[in-house]
Design an enzyme around this catalytic site. Structure first.
Site, PDB file in Angstrom:
ATOM      1  CG  ASP A   1       7.128 -11.850 -40.347  1.00 45.45           C
ATOM      2  OD1 ASP A   1       6.859 -12.813 -39.262  1.00 45.45           O
ATOM      3  OD2 ASP A   1       7.564 -12.007 -41.456  1.00 45.45           O
TER       4      ASP A   1
ATOM      5  N   GLY B   1       7.759 -16.706 -31.814  1.00 47.06           N
ATOM      6  CA  GLY B   1       8.475 -15.887 -31.565  1.00 47.06           C
ATOM      7  C   GLY B   1       7.582 -15.909 -30.511  1.00 47.06           C
TER       8      GLY B   1
ATOM      9  NE  ARG C   1      14.758 -13.626 -37.434  1.00 44.12           N
ATOM     10  CZ  ARG C   1      14.504 -14.895 -37.194  1.00 44.12           C
ATOM     11  NH1 ARG C   1      14.887 -16.086 -36.299  1.00 44.12           N
ATOM     12  NH2 ARG C   1      12.872 -14.818 -36.806  1.00 44.12           N
TER      13      ARG C   1
ATOM     14  CB  THR D   1       5.290 -10.355 -33.264  1.00 42.72           C
ATOM     15  OG1 THR D   1       6.809  -9.866 -33.743  1.00 42.72           O
ATOM     16  CG2 THR D   1       4.822  -9.348 -34.416  1.00 42.72           C
TER      17      THR D   1
ATOM     18  CG  ASP E   1       7.767  -8.424 -38.386  1.00 43.24           C
ATOM     19  OD1 ASP E   1       6.730  -8.481 -37.437  1.00 43.24           O
ATOM     20  OD2 ASP E   1       8.744  -9.514 -38.742  1.00 43.24           O
TER      21      ASP E   1
ATOM     22  CG  ASP F   1      10.603  -9.161 -34.029  1.00 45.01           C
ATOM     23  OD1 ASP F   1      11.412  -8.256 -33.368  1.00 45.01           O
ATOM     24  OD2 ASP F   1      11.416  -9.744 -34.773  1.00 45.01           O
TER      25      ASP F   1
ATOM     26  NE  ARG G   1      10.532 -18.997 -34.510  1.00 40.61           N
ATOM     27  CZ  ARG G   1      11.064 -18.096 -33.387  1.00 40.61           C
ATOM     28  NH1 ARG G   1      11.940 -19.331 -32.723  1.00 40.61           N
ATOM     29  NH2 ARG G   1      10.786 -17.075 -33.058  1.00 40.61           N
TER      30      ARG G   1
HETATM   31  P1  ADP Z   1       6.887 -15.544 -35.960  1.00 47.53           P
HETATM   32  O1  ADP Z   1       5.750 -16.233 -36.571  1.00 47.53           O
HETATM   33  O2  ADP Z   1       6.709 -15.354 -34.857  1.00 47.53           O
HETATM   34  O3  ADP Z   1       7.354 -15.275 -37.210  1.00 47.53           O
HETATM   35  P2  ADP Z   1       8.219 -17.868 -37.111  1.00 47.53           P
HETATM   36  O4  ADP Z   1       8.491 -17.283 -38.693  1.00 47.53           O
HETATM   37  O5  ADP Z   1       9.266 -18.612 -36.564  1.00 47.53           O
HETATM   38  O6  ADP Z   1       7.530 -16.498 -36.193  1.00 47.53           O
HETATM   39  O7  ADP Z   1       6.999 -19.094 -37.440  1.00 47.53           O
HETATM   40  C1  ADP Z   1       6.218 -19.939 -37.138  1.00 47.53           C
HETATM   41  C2  ADP Z   1       6.189 -21.151 -37.093  1.00 47.53           C
HETATM   42  O8  ADP Z   1       4.827 -21.046 -38.460  1.00 47.53           O
HETATM   43  C3  ADP Z   1       6.958 -21.804 -38.020  1.00 47.53           C
HETATM   44  O9  ADP Z   1       7.552 -22.447 -37.141  1.00 47.53           O
HETATM   45  C4  ADP Z   1       6.050 -23.145 -38.665  1.00 47.53           C
HETATM   46  O10 ADP Z   1       5.735 -24.303 -38.399  1.00 47.53           O
HETATM   47  C5  ADP Z   1       4.973 -21.474 -39.729  1.00 47.53           C
HETATM   48  N1  ADP Z   1       5.296 -21.089 -40.708  1.00 47.53           N
HETATM   49  C6  ADP Z   1       5.963 -19.881 -40.736  1.00 47.53           C
HETATM   50  N2  ADP Z   1       6.234 -19.487 -42.421  1.00 47.53           N
HETATM   51  C7  ADP Z   1       4.994 -20.763 -42.822  1.00 47.53           C
HETATM   52  C8  ADP Z   1       4.877 -21.296 -44.385  1.00 47.53           C
HETATM   53  N3  ADP Z   1       5.239 -20.597 -45.131  1.00 47.53           N
HETATM   54  N4  ADP Z   1       4.091 -22.016 -43.870  1.00 47.53           N
HETATM   55  C9  ADP Z   1       3.936 -23.438 -43.753  1.00 47.53           C
HETATM   56  N5  ADP Z   1       4.291 -22.612 -42.322  1.00 47.53           N
HETATM   57  C10 ADP Z   1       4.289 -20.899 -41.616  1.00 47.53           C
HETATM   58  O1  F6P Z   2       9.796 -12.500 -32.171  1.00 52.19           O
HETATM   59  C1  F6P Z   2      11.679 -11.948 -33.086  1.00 52.19           C
HETATM   60  C2  F6P Z   2      12.608 -12.248 -32.482  1.00 52.19           C
HETATM   61  O2  F6P Z   2      12.299 -11.777 -31.005  1.00 52.19           O
HETATM   62  C3  F6P Z   2      13.471 -11.548 -33.600  1.00 52.19           C
HETATM   63  O3  F6P Z   2      13.686 -10.211 -33.630  1.00 52.19           O
HETATM   64  C4  F6P Z   2      14.871 -12.503 -33.548  1.00 52.19           C
HETATM   65  O4  F6P Z   2      15.805 -12.331 -34.232  1.00 52.19           O
HETATM   66  C5  F6P Z   2      13.968 -14.071 -33.165  1.00 52.19           C
HETATM   67  O5  F6P Z   2      13.009 -13.421 -32.491  1.00 52.19           O
HETATM   68  C6  F6P Z   2      14.888 -14.835 -32.386  1.00 52.19           C
HETATM   69  O6  F6P Z   2      13.879 -15.971 -31.517  1.00 52.19           O
HETATM   70  P1  F6P Z   2      14.440 -17.076 -31.214  1.00 52.19           P
HETATM   71  O7  F6P Z   2      15.637 -16.593 -30.602  1.00 52.19           O
HETATM   72  O8  F6P Z   2      13.408 -17.754 -30.344  1.00 52.19           O
HETATM   73  O9  F6P Z   2      14.487 -18.116 -32.197  1.00 52.19           O
END
Ligand code: ADP
Ligand code: F6P
Length: 327
Positions: free
Chosen positions: A107, A15, A176, A130, A134, A132, A76
């Protein structure tokens, strides 16, 4: 012996968050100051796998410190969850001679970086970007301050109309898995109740307190709900309340992605600049697989593993404050 980092790859992932551009600017300019090559990777891990990579110079980050979003775009990326995807990513970096990676993200992005750096010979440095907040081990994440101020500004406006009409308002903010936006914006706007994913919501208590307020003619009530609350978000809360409080006028407002955009606050620009600077310094010092956090106003390098394994705990004091101040 550690290999000296000479070429840095830089990406934003997950995000987006206001302040990511300020962090990009800081990494690029600090890298160039040290005589390094800095390569921007488009659309996070997706661009890394697709080799969508370009050389950045000082001018390519001009006039972005005040802009929301990320000039490197973000995504993502499903393929990065697979070993084959990460291998392709590594081959692209290797072919280009990139020997250090800075990942700005949340994270999930850190989880990806941990896997990547455990499997391949590439030092990764994380910057917590982020809204969030978190990520365990830092007092700040890039974007949180701006997002929470956006929420406060919106809630203040809603309070004007809520107050004029003697209504109950349920406002859903982002989060979330984490309730920090709800907690901070809720306390700052005088919310009567705040519902967050970290704590079980006690709807019985909330209804009882609203009924008690109704008896003493306090009809204006603000409830701030994080989207990941166990009750299922603002619309579900409204249904539950409407059943038990038939006389009350209840409205819902979901703030949504407005919280992710906008010009970053001074705090977000500042921490992004400091973190970006330290990301490059830490690569040059030979650190790897850490993220740059700020604790008690000092920079800390925290293993990426710690950030993804530990969840922050919400102190009981926060909820006590909400309860006492909302009477
Ligand atoms: P954020 O970094 O904002 O928490 P996401 O949870 O969507 O966002 O993670 C971003 C990207 O990081 C994912 O689309 C994926 O490409 C990579 N990623 C997340 N978790 C893993 C994992 N367990 N193993 C490998 N890549 C991951
Ligand atoms: O950036 C984190 C966050 O804002 C979460 O709190 C929320 O659930 C999520 O992103 C939604 O993101 P998207 O609409 O890009 O999937």
């Amino acid at each position: 012996m550690e290999k000296k980092v000479t070429k840095i790859g830089l990406l934003t992932s997950g995000g987006d968050a206001p302040g990511m551009n300020a962090a990009i600017r800081a990494v690029v300019r600090t890298g160039i100051y040290h005589g390094l090559e800095v390569h921007g990777i488009m659309r996070g891990y997706q661009g890394l796998i697709e080799d969508d990579i370009f050389r950045m110079d000082s001018r390519s980050v001009a006039n972005i410190i005040q802009r929301g979003g990320t000039i490197l775009k973000t995504a993502r990326c499903k393929d990065f969850f697979e070993y084959e995807g990460r291998q392709k990513a590594y081959e692209n970096l290797k072919r280009r001679g990139i020997n250090g990676l800075v990942v700005i993200g949340g994270d999930g992005s850190f989880r990806g970086a941990v896997k990547f750096s455990n499997e391949f010979d590439i030092p990764c440095i994380g910057l917590a970007g982020t809204i969030d907040k978190d990520i365990h081990g830092t007092d700040f994440t890039i974007g949180f301050d701006t997002a929470v101020n956006t929420a406060v500004e919106a809630i203040d406006k809603i309070r004007d109309t809520m107050d004029s009409h003697d209504r109950i308002f349920i406002i859903e903010v982002m989060g979330r898995d984490a309730g920090y936006i709800a907690l901070h914006s809720g306390i700052a706007t005088g919310a009567e109740n705040i519902l967050i994913p970290e704590l079980k919501s006690n709807m019985k208590d909330i209804i009882a307190s609203l009924q008690e307020k109704e008896r003493r003619k306090k009809m204006v009530n603000l409830i701030v709900v994080a989207e990941g609350d166990d009750f299922g978000g603002a619309n579900e809360v409204q249904k539950a309340l409407a059943e038990k409080l038939p006389k009350a006028e209840i409205r819902v407002c979901i703030l949504g992605h407005i919280q992710r955009g906008g010009s970053p606050s001074c705090i977000d620009r500042l921490i992004a600049s400091r973190m970006g600077f330290h990301a490059v310094e830490s690569l040059l010092e030979g650190r790897h697989n850490v993220f740059v956090g700020i604790l008690n106003n000092r920079m800390h390098y925290i293993p990426l593993e710690n950030a993804v394994k530990n969840k922050g705990k919400i102190s009981d004091e926060w909820m006590k404050i909400v309860k006492i101040l909302a009477s």
